[in-house]
Design a protein around this motif. Structure first.
Motif, PDB file in Angstrom:
ATOM      1  N   SER A 280      34.019  40.775  35.893  1.00 24.49           N
ATOM      2  CA  SER A 280      34.456  40.146  37.137  1.00 24.49           C
ATOM      3  C   SER A 280      35.843  40.612  37.541  1.00 24.49           C
ATOM      4  CB  SER A 280      34.436  38.619  36.996  1.00 24.49           C
ATOM      5  OG  SER A 280      35.317  38.212  35.966  1.00 24.49           O
ATOM      6  N   GLY A 281      36.643  41.073  36.546  1.00 24.09           N
ATOM      7  CA  GLY A 281      38.003  41.496  36.843  1.00 24.09           C
ATOM      8  C   GLY A 281      38.069  42.719  37.725  1.00 24.09           C
ATOM      9  N   PHE A 282      37.079  43.613  37.634  1.00 22.52           N
ATOM     10  CA  PHE A 282      37.068  44.827  38.452  1.00 22.52           C
ATOM     11  C   PHE A 282      37.011  44.462  39.928  1.00 22.52           C
ATOM     12  CE2 PHE A 282      34.652  47.996  40.833  1.00 22.52           C
ATOM     13  CZ  PHE A 282      35.439  49.123  40.627  1.00 22.52           C
ATOM     14  N   LYS A 283      36.104  43.550  40.302  1.00 23.86           N
ATOM     15  CA  LYS A 283      35.978  43.164  41.702  1.00 23.86           C
ATOM     16  C   LYS A 283      37.198  42.382  42.182  1.00 23.86           C
ATOM     17  CE  LYS A 283      31.042  43.269  42.652  1.00 23.86           C
ATOM     18  NZ  LYS A 283      29.890  42.530  43.186  1.00 23.86           N
ATOM     19  N   LEU A 284      37.784  41.590  41.290  1.00 23.37           N
ATOM     20  CA  LEU A 284      38.995  40.857  41.662  1.00 23.37           C
ATOM     21  C   LEU A 284      40.123  41.832  41.958  1.00 23.37           C
ATOM     22  CD1 LEU A 284      40.691  38.327  42.014  1.00 23.37           C
ATOM     23  CD2 LEU A 284      41.016  38.269  39.531  1.00 23.37           C
TER      24      LEU A 284
ATOM     25  N   GLN B 276      25.208  45.891  42.704  1.00 25.36           N
ATOM     26  CA  GLN B 276      24.561  47.118  42.244  1.00 25.36           C
ATOM     27  C   GLN B 276      25.433  47.874  41.251  1.00 25.36           C
ATOM     28  OE1 GLN B 276      23.563  49.326  45.774  1.00 25.36           O
ATOM     29  NE2 GLN B 276      21.888  47.969  46.335  1.00 25.36           N
ATOM     30  N   ASP B 277      26.747  47.596  41.274  1.00 25.20           N
ATOM     31  CA  ASP B 277      27.644  48.275  40.341  1.00 25.20           C
ATOM     32  C   ASP B 277      27.712  47.569  38.995  1.00 25.20           C
ATOM     33  OD1 ASP B 277      28.956  45.995  41.076  1.00 25.20           O
ATOM     34  OD2 ASP B 277      30.716  46.996  41.925  1.00 25.20           O
ATOM     35  N   GLY B 278      26.962  46.466  38.845  1.00 22.52           N
ATOM     36  CA  GLY B 278      26.924  45.769  37.566  1.00 22.52           C
ATOM     37  C   GLY B 278      28.046  44.781  37.357  1.00 22.52           C
ATOM     38  N   HIS B 279      28.891  44.578  38.376  1.00 19.54           N
ATOM     39  CA  HIS B 279      30.017  43.662  38.256  1.00 19.54           C
ATOM     40  C   HIS B 279      29.711  42.342  38.975  1.00 19.54           C
ATOM     41  CE1 HIS B 279      32.543  46.736  36.510  1.00 19.54           C
ATOM     42  NE2 HIS B 279      32.260  47.546  37.512  1.00 19.54           N
TER      43      HIS B 279
ATOM     44  N   GLN C  12      33.296  24.465  34.405  1.00 18.76           N
ATOM     45  CA  GLN C  12      32.518  25.500  35.077  1.00 18.76           C
ATOM     46  C   GLN C  12      33.034  26.869  34.673  1.00 18.76           C
ATOM     47  OE1 GLN C  12      29.939  24.767  37.732  1.00 18.76           O
ATOM     48  NE2 GLN C  12      29.497  26.740  36.797  1.00 18.76           N
ATOM     49  N   SER C  13      32.125  27.819  34.481  1.00 19.53           N
ATOM     50  CA  SER C  13      32.536  29.209  34.277  1.00 19.53           C
ATOM     51  C   SER C  13      33.074  29.759  35.590  1.00 19.53           C
ATOM     52  CB  SER C  13      31.346  30.046  33.816  1.00 19.53           C
ATOM     53  OG  SER C  13      31.660  31.423  33.859  1.00 19.53           O
ATOM     54  N   GLU C  14      34.031  30.682  35.505  1.00 16.62           N
ATOM     55  CA  GLU C  14      34.609  31.241  36.727  1.00 16.62           C
ATOM     56  C   GLU C  14      33.760  32.365  37.314  1.00 16.62           C
ATOM     57  OE1 GLU C  14      37.767  34.188  34.380  1.00 16.62           O
ATOM     58  OE2 GLU C  14      38.340  33.201  36.230  1.00 16.62           O
ATOM     59  N   VAL C  15      32.711  32.772  36.629  1.00 14.64           N
ATOM     60  CA  VAL C  15      31.887  33.902  37.062  1.00 14.64           C
ATOM     61  C   VAL C  15      30.613  33.409  37.738  1.00 14.64           C
ATOM     62  CG1 VAL C  15      30.633  35.959  36.320  1.00 14.64           C
ATOM     63  CG2 VAL C  15      32.781  35.335  35.201  1.00 14.64           C
ATOM     64  N   PHE C  16      30.296  33.996  38.886  1.00  7.90           N
ATOM     65  CA  PHE C  16      29.036  33.711  39.570  1.00  7.90           C
ATOM     66  C   PHE C  16      27.929  34.459  38.834  1.00  7.90           C
ATOM     67  CE2 PHE C  16      32.131  32.833  42.878  1.00  7.90           C
ATOM     68  CZ  PHE C  16      31.610  31.698  43.495  1.00  7.90           C
TER      69      PHE C  16
ATOM     70  N   SER D  53      33.827  36.675  40.925  1.00 13.10           N
ATOM     71  CA  SER D  53      34.468  35.528  40.300  1.00 13.10           C
ATOM     72  C   SER D  53      34.965  34.562  41.370  1.00 13.10           C
ATOM     73  CB  SER D  53      35.646  35.973  39.422  1.00 13.10           C
ATOM     74  OG  SER D  53      36.703  36.467  40.234  1.00 13.10           O
ATOM     75  N   ILE D  54      35.262  33.342  40.946  1.00 10.25           N
ATOM     76  CA  ILE D  54      35.800  32.327  41.862  1.00 10.25           C
ATOM     77  C   ILE D  54      37.087  32.819  42.498  1.00 10.25           C
ATOM     78  CG2 ILE D  54      36.847  30.039  41.972  1.00 10.25           C
ATOM     79  CD1 ILE D  54      34.948  29.179  39.719  1.00 10.25           C
ATOM     80  N   LEU D  55      37.977  33.371  41.673  1.00 11.38           N
ATOM     81  CA  LEU D  55      39.280  33.798  42.176  1.00 11.38           C
ATOM     82  C   LEU D  55      39.137  34.945  43.170  1.00 11.38           C
ATOM     83  CD1 LEU D  55      42.238  33.237  42.068  1.00 11.38           C
ATOM     84  CD2 LEU D  55      42.421  34.634  40.006  1.00 11.38           C
ATOM     85  N   GLN D  56      38.187  35.845  42.926  1.00 15.69           N
ATOM     86  CA  GLN D  56      37.950  36.927  43.888  1.00 15.69           C
ATOM     87  C   GLN D  56      37.551  36.356  45.239  1.00 15.69           C
ATOM     88  OE1 GLN D  56      34.643  39.492  43.010  1.00 15.69           O
ATOM     89  NE2 GLN D  56      34.678  40.390  45.058  1.00 15.69           N
ATOM     90  N   LEU D  57      36.655  35.374  45.246  1.00 10.47           N
ATOM     91  CA  LEU D  57      36.220  34.770  46.499  1.00 10.47           C
ATOM     92  C   LEU D  57      37.378  34.092  47.213  1.00 10.47           C
ATOM     93  CD1 LEU D  57      34.053  34.011  48.525  1.00 10.47           C
ATOM     94  CD2 LEU D  57      33.413  32.085  47.055  1.00 10.47           C
TER      95      LEU D  57
END
Length: 283
Positions: A3-7, A132-135, A122-126, A138-142
């Motif tokens: 999830s950190g990559f997308k964030l 499609q990139d496999g990532h 709650q987990s922070e990951v959706f 996350s809540i913080l990214q949103l």
């Protein structure tokens, strides 16, 4: 973390689409900056060392390093951010009044600060949002995408709520509500309300039970945070930080850190909408 990559991509978009760069984000103008790459590798080593233990300690170690570097810039973290305050419903005569009750399947706008979580943690990951990139998102990214204008609330599917004991609780969408709560905290006027859909209260919500061959846990578990919680806040599993408002440090034994606030504090003008970011209307 996946999830950190997308964030990281969301933060990069945010600072690069605003004119008022902060000193601490200047390295993003140079994607191949060795200093950034070295720090990223160092942080990954730290997290790898805590993967089988307490990753919360690893997170605290990384935050301490980041704060040390911030001290070398002109930027200082804001203090005393306002707490979210629940809405006090009043009748036409000004006296306290119960909120309006909507019928199942009704879609309506509701104050973000008055919606309640149904989960105690709650987990922070959706978990059902892998791209499609496999990532995973996350809540913080949103929250970053909402505040920067990269994503509009109209692009986000509304979640279900149900009316229970004079309050509207999440039937789904606890993670989305955390993201909206963060957006509301940093931009209370822009993110005052959110669209939700009413659904009926069933046994699965308050007591749990069998669905086919599966014994489902109750959706409602806020009582695990104490009788005074009532869905005002929940805990983020990975960081052991709190999201929401209305908790009493005396009830939980300490004054917790707020999830996501350390990052959002150092984003430049997160409440401003960058140029050319009008998102399409949700279908």
């Amino acid at each position: 973390e996946a999830s950190g990559f997308k964030l990281k991509q969301a933060v990069k978009y945010t600072v690069e689409h605003h004119e008022d760069y902060l000193n601490c984000w200047n390295w993003l103008k140079y994607p191949r900056c060795p200093t950034f790459d070295e720090h990223l590798a160092h942080f990954q080593e730290i997290y790898n060392g805590y993967r089988k233990g307490n990753i919360v300690d690893g997170d605290r170690k990384v935050v301490a390093i980041v704060q040390k570097h911030l001290q070398s810039t002109k930027y200082r973290l804001p203090r005393n951010l306002p707490q979210l305050a629940p809405v006090q419903w009043k009748g036409s005569d000004g006296s306290p009044s119960a909120p309006r009750i909507f019928a199942p399947k009704d879609v309506f706008r509701w104050p973000i600060g008055e919606l309640r979580f149904s989960h105690d943690q709650q987990s922070e990951v959706f978990t059902h949002d892998e791209g499609q990139d496999g990532h995973n998102r996350s809540i913080l990214q949103l929250a970053v995408e909402l505040l920067s204008g990269e994503k509009s609330p109209h692009n986000i599917k509304y979640f279900d709520v149900c009316y229970w004991e004079d309050k509207y609780y999440c039937r789904s969408g606890n993670r989305r509500l955390v993201a909206y709560r963060l957006a509301h905290r940093f931009s209370p006027t822009k993110f005052a309300h959110v669209e939700v859909k009413a659904t009926k209260v069933d046994n699965i919500f308050h007591s749990g039970g069998w669905v086919g061959n599966h014994n489902k846990r109750a959706k409602l578990s806020t009582q695990n945070n104490g009788e005074n919680c009532e869905g005002r806040f929940l805990w983020i599993k990975e960081t052991q930080e709190v999201a929401g408002h209305g908790y009493d440090p005396k009830d939980i034994g300490f004054n917790p850190e707020h999830y996501g606030v350390d990052l959002l504090n150092i984003l430049p003008s997160v409440a401003r909408r960058p140029k050319g970011s009008a998102g399409a209307r949700r279908q």
